[in-house]
Motif scaffolding. Structure first.
Motif, PDB file in Angstrom:
ATOM      1  N   ASN A 224     -13.865  22.080  -0.654  1.00  0.00           N
ATOM      2  CA  ASN A 224     -12.598  20.947  -0.842  1.00  0.00           C
ATOM      3  C   ASN A 224     -11.402  21.528  -0.366  1.00  0.00           C
ATOM      4  O   ASN A 224     -10.927  20.688   0.654  1.00  0.00           O
ATOM      5  N   THR A 225     -11.628  22.511   0.247  1.00  0.00           N
ATOM      6  CA  THR A 225     -10.593  22.882   2.184  1.00  0.00           C
ATOM      7  C   THR A 225     -10.322  21.788   3.114  1.00  0.00           C
ATOM      8  O   THR A 225      -9.459  21.732   3.084  1.00  0.00           O
ATOM      9  N   PHE A 226     -11.687  22.173   3.553  1.00  0.00           N
ATOM     10  CA  PHE A 226     -11.610  21.548   4.581  1.00  0.00           C
ATOM     11  C   PHE A 226     -12.051  20.263   4.000  1.00  0.00           C
ATOM     12  O   PHE A 226     -11.162  19.080   5.340  1.00  0.00           O
ATOM     13  N   LEU A 227     -11.954  19.643   3.153  1.00  0.00           N
ATOM     14  CA  LEU A 227     -12.385  17.850   2.463  1.00  0.00           C
ATOM     15  C   LEU A 227     -10.517  17.705   2.915  1.00  0.00           C
ATOM     16  O   LEU A 227     -10.161  16.619   3.256  1.00  0.00           O
ATOM     17  N   ALA A 228     -10.156  18.671   2.731  1.00  0.00           N
ATOM     18  CA  ALA A 228      -8.546  18.125   2.464  1.00  0.00           C
ATOM     19  C   ALA A 228      -8.174  17.881   3.630  1.00  0.00           C
ATOM     20  O   ALA A 228      -7.130  17.648   4.011  1.00  0.00           O
ATOM     21  N   ALA A 229      -8.086  18.607   4.555  1.00  0.00           N
ATOM     22  CA  ALA A 229      -8.130  18.878   5.978  1.00  0.00           C
ATOM     23  C   ALA A 229      -7.683  17.789   6.402  1.00  0.00           C
ATOM     24  O   ALA A 229      -7.470  17.724   7.145  1.00  0.00           O
ATOM     25  N   ARG A 230      -9.336  17.372   6.067  1.00  0.00           N
ATOM     26  CA  ARG A 230      -9.569  16.205   6.834  1.00  0.00           C
ATOM     27  C   ARG A 230      -9.028  14.890   5.843  1.00  0.00           C
ATOM     28  O   ARG A 230      -8.767  13.712   7.055  1.00  0.00           O
ATOM     29  N   GLY A 231      -7.494  15.033   4.938  1.00  0.00           N
ATOM     30  CA  GLY A 231      -7.000  14.087   4.428  1.00  0.00           C
ATOM     31  C   GLY A 231      -7.835  13.546   3.562  1.00  0.00           C
ATOM     32  O   GLY A 231      -6.976  11.878   3.067  1.00  0.00           O
ATOM     33  N   MET A 232      -9.404  13.967   2.892  1.00  0.00           N
ATOM     34  CA  MET A 232      -9.717  13.187   2.104  1.00  0.00           C
ATOM     35  C   MET A 232      -8.697  13.767   0.617  1.00  0.00           C
ATOM     36  O   MET A 232      -8.271  15.032   0.112  1.00  0.00           O
ATOM     37  N   GLU A 233      -8.550  13.163  -0.341  1.00  0.00           N
ATOM     38  CA  GLU A 233      -8.676  13.183  -1.926  1.00  0.00           C
ATOM     39  C   GLU A 233      -9.327  14.396  -2.685  1.00  0.00           C
ATOM     40  O   GLU A 233     -10.481  13.985  -2.478  1.00  0.00           O
ATOM     41  N   VAL A 234      -9.028  15.580  -3.508  1.00  0.00           N
ATOM     42  CA  VAL A 234      -9.715  15.818  -4.127  1.00  0.00           C
ATOM     43  C   VAL A 234      -9.664  16.609  -4.942  1.00  0.00           C
ATOM     44  O   VAL A 234     -10.140  17.469  -6.156  1.00  0.00           O
ATOM     45  N   GLU A 249      -8.976  24.603  12.327  1.00  0.00           N
ATOM     46  CA  GLU A 249      -9.123  25.602  13.955  1.00  0.00           C
ATOM     47  C   GLU A 249     -10.642  25.151  13.931  1.00  0.00           C
ATOM     48  O   GLU A 249     -11.377  25.860  14.787  1.00  0.00           O
ATOM     49  N   ILE A 250     -11.346  26.269  12.739  1.00  0.00           N
ATOM     50  CA  ILE A 250     -12.757  26.253  12.296  1.00  0.00           C
ATOM     51  C   ILE A 250     -13.192  25.127  13.164  1.00  0.00           C
ATOM     52  O   ILE A 250     -14.828  25.740  13.743  1.00  0.00           O
ATOM     53  N   GLU A 251     -13.183  23.647  12.628  1.00  0.00           N
ATOM     54  CA  GLU A 251     -13.814  22.417  12.993  1.00  0.00           C
ATOM     55  C   GLU A 251     -13.606  22.427  14.534  1.00  0.00           C
ATOM     56  O   GLU A 251     -14.899  22.600  15.179  1.00  0.00           O
ATOM     57  N   ALA A 252     -12.434  22.289  15.081  1.00  0.00           N
ATOM     58  CA  ALA A 252     -13.044  22.200  16.488  1.00  0.00           C
ATOM     59  C   ALA A 252     -13.482  23.728  17.687  1.00  0.00           C
ATOM     60  O   ALA A 252     -14.229  23.190  18.112  1.00  0.00           O
ATOM     61  N   LYS A 253     -13.314  24.610  16.757  1.00  0.00           N
ATOM     62  CA  LYS A 253     -14.596  25.832  17.887  1.00  0.00           C
ATOM     63  C   LYS A 253     -16.010  25.777  17.589  1.00  0.00           C
ATOM     64  O   LYS A 253     -16.367  25.968  18.418  1.00  0.00           O
ATOM     65  N   ALA A 254     -16.041  24.945  16.249  1.00  0.00           N
ATOM     66  CA  ALA A 254     -17.924  24.467  16.372  1.00  0.00           C
ATOM     67  C   ALA A 254     -18.135  23.505  16.777  1.00  0.00           C
ATOM     68  O   ALA A 254     -19.394  23.250  17.756  1.00  0.00           O
ATOM     69  N   ALA A 255     -17.325  22.458  16.845  1.00  0.00           N
ATOM     70  CA  ALA A 255     -17.007  21.593  18.350  1.00  0.00           C
ATOM     71  C   ALA A 255     -17.641  21.860  19.535  1.00  0.00           C
ATOM     72  O   ALA A 255     -18.437  21.721  19.549  1.00  0.00           O
ATOM     73  N   ALA A 256     -16.526  22.970  19.744  1.00  0.00           N
ATOM     74  CA  ALA A 256     -16.290  23.157  21.084  1.00  0.00           C
ATOM     75  C   ALA A 256     -17.985  23.882  21.541  1.00  0.00           C
ATOM     76  O   ALA A 256     -18.371  24.360  22.905  1.00  0.00           O
ATOM     77  N   ALA A 257     -18.636  24.530  20.510  1.00  0.00           N
ATOM     78  CA  ALA A 257     -19.675  25.695  20.440  1.00  0.00           C
ATOM     79  C   ALA A 257     -21.100  24.650  20.024  1.00  0.00           C
ATOM     80  O   ALA A 257     -21.799  25.609  20.133  1.00  0.00           O
ATOM     81  N   ILE A 262     -21.746  20.629   8.213  1.00  0.00           N
ATOM     82  CA  ILE A 262     -22.510  19.796   7.265  1.00  0.00           C
ATOM     83  C   ILE A 262     -21.313  19.639   5.710  1.00  0.00           C
ATOM     84  O   ILE A 262     -21.141  20.679   5.126  1.00  0.00           O
ATOM     85  N   LEU A 263     -20.597  18.746   5.439  1.00  0.00           N
ATOM     86  CA  LEU A 263     -19.941  18.948   4.072  1.00  0.00           C
ATOM     87  C   LEU A 263     -20.264  17.834   3.548  1.00  0.00           C
ATOM     88  O   LEU A 263     -20.566  17.241   4.081  1.00  0.00           O
ATOM     89  N   PRO A 264     -19.485  17.857   2.104  1.00  0.00           N
ATOM     90  CA  PRO A 264     -20.538  17.372   1.510  1.00  0.00           C
ATOM     91  C   PRO A 264     -19.858  15.122   1.634  1.00  0.00           C
ATOM     92  O   PRO A 264     -18.884  15.317   2.511  1.00  0.00           O
ATOM     93  N   VAL A 265     -21.025  15.033   1.172  1.00  0.00           N
ATOM     94  CA  VAL A 265     -20.891  13.467   1.461  1.00  0.00           C
ATOM     95  C   VAL A 265     -20.635  12.579   0.321  1.00  0.00           C
ATOM     96  O   VAL A 265     -20.076  11.273   0.280  1.00  0.00           O
ATOM     97  N   ASP A 266     -21.381  13.324  -0.389  1.00  0.00           N
ATOM     98  CA  ASP A 266     -21.263  12.968  -2.099  1.00  0.00           C
ATOM     99  C   ASP A 266     -21.128  14.030  -2.842  1.00  0.00           C
ATOM    100  O   ASP A 266     -21.208  15.346  -2.446  1.00  0.00           O
ATOM    101  N   VAL A 267     -19.546  13.679  -3.969  1.00  0.00           N
ATOM    102  CA  VAL A 267     -19.795  15.054  -5.262  1.00  0.00           C
ATOM    103  C   VAL A 267     -19.758  14.492  -6.299  1.00  0.00           C
ATOM    104  O   VAL A 267     -20.219  13.363  -6.794  1.00  0.00           O
TER     105      VAL A 267
END
Length: 399
Positions: A224-234, A249-257, A262-267
């Motif tokens: 939920n924290t990651f979804l909210a950081a992407r601007g989604m409603e939780v 920041e963690i998502e940026a590090k992941a992209a660089a690596a 994988i976050l939920p696409v449905d909940v």
């Protein structure tokens, strides 16, 4: 493995072997309520007994903070331990000193003695050299079979290894070998599943994993924290909104690596955190403002199953939803069963542990189907974070 194991321990008939074990078992009404940790020490103890060693068990129990606390005496678990080991276990009322020495002097090869709670001594948690030296006087050889206590630099887990020839017990050996397959030198692709309530408790873990795995599934309240950081409603979901920047920041590090997050696409959303609370499955982008996200939906599970099917290695820490109550256990159960099936088919090495993970896998009925399930909570988590564990380092340095 650069650490010596029982395979390297020769001619020990009649030798005094100090074995550090973790038998910090749960109690209910004065009785041991779960013997799992006792069962984990059986291979090491049985092997030493068969070799006619004098087996002297060192262990902690609870948090007495350096004082003698009657309710935390190891004496109360002796009957259960004797039953699990299949032989009489004698008890010494201290882990150092004359009383312990006298009982050990009376031992014969193949006997087992349990020493009193190491944490009754203040020097245990301080890793006091003087206490380690006193312990060393009682033995000829040191064996550490307590991976679950290896993240503590205590006298019985760390200091003692420098005072006697040091070896890893069978459970410690199995744990280290499994962990090496999981993250040390894994076969790729590697998928990690990390769940649980809060991102704040697993920042080091996530930071380490994105550099080592190919796919990182984030579930539970953390997602939920990651979804909210992407601007989604939780909505009313558990969420650490103040960690939005950290999540990005963690998502940026992941992209660089080149690590796929994988976050939920449905909940699965519900009115409240209660069994069989009215619930619906919706796309993540459509989560309502007045409800709680309590599990990942079927499309997310299908995505995870797809990644598991193509992976060679899986490491798992934490559930994907509120698995304790139905029907919010479905994502965890289905993903766990997919991992178990791939493991049984021989296509996946699966290593899991820490926190609620063991309970979640037991709930899914697959705890025996994974390659390795660690009962070590804090130690397993610190290993996943990439940290050196003092108890393991001591064996490596003094073997």
């Amino acid at each position: 493995m650069t650490i010596q194991t029982l395979d390297d321990l020769k001619n020990i008939s009649g030798q005094r072997v100090l074995v550090r074990v973790d038998i910090n078992v749960p109690m209910a009404e004065g009785q041991v309520s779960d013997t799992t940790r006792m069962e984990r020490i059986v291979p090491t103890v049985s092997e030493l007994v068969k070799k006619s060693a004098k087996v002297i068990l060192l262990a902690h129990f609870g948090r007495p903070n350096g004082k003698v606390v009657a309710d935390m005496s190891l004496k109360q678990i002796v009957p259960a331990l004797s039953k699990v080991l299949g032989q009489e276990v004698r008890f010494a009322p201290d882990c150092v000193g004359g009383q312990a020495a006298a009982i050990i002097a009376d031992m014969r090869g193949g006997d087992v003695v349990l020493l009193e709670n190491t944490r009754f001594h203040e020097g245990e948690e301080q890793d006091a050299p003087s206490l380690a030296a006193q312990m060393a006087e009682l033995g000829d050889v040191y064996v550490n079979d307590a991976f679950s206590a290896a993240h503590r630099a205590h006298a019985s887990t760390h200091g003692l290894a420098g005072s006697l020839p040091a070896y890893a017990g069978r459970t410690m050996q199995a744990e280290l070998e499994a962990l090496e397959k999981g993250l040390g030198a894994p076969e790729h692709p590697v998928i990690a599943i990390v769940g649980g309530a809060k991102v704040s408790t697993k920042l080091d873990l996530l930071g380490n994993l994105v550099a080592k795995v190919d796919h990182l599934v984030i579930g539970g309240g953390m997602a939920n924290t990651f979804l909210a950081a992407r601007g989604m409603e939780v909505g009313k979901s558990l969420c650490e909104h103040d960690l939005a920047d950290t999540a990005r920041e963690i998502e940026a590090k992941a992209a660089a690596a080149n690590c796929e997050i994988i976050l939920p696409v449905d909940v699965v959303v519900a009115d409240g955190f209660a069994a069989n609370s009215p619930n619906d499955t919706v796309p993540t982008a459509d989560a309502p403002t007045d409800r709680m996200i309590l599990d990942a939906g079927p499309e997310t599970v299908a995505l995870i199953e797809n990644r598991i099917a193509s992976a060679k290695t899986l490491v798992w820490n934490g559930p994907l939803g509120a698995f304790e109550i139905e029907p919010f256990d479905r994502a965890t159960v289905q993903a766990a069963q997919a991992a178990a099936a791939a493991t049984k088919a021989g296509t996946l090495v699966s290593v899991a542990g820490g926190g609620d993970t063991v309970a979640a896998l037991k709930h899914a009925g697959v705890v025996d189907d994974f390659t390795y399930v660690s009962t070590a909570g804090g130690a397993f988590l610190e290993w996943m974070e990439g940290k050196e564990l003092p108890g393991v380092a001591a064996l490596r340095n003094h073997s």
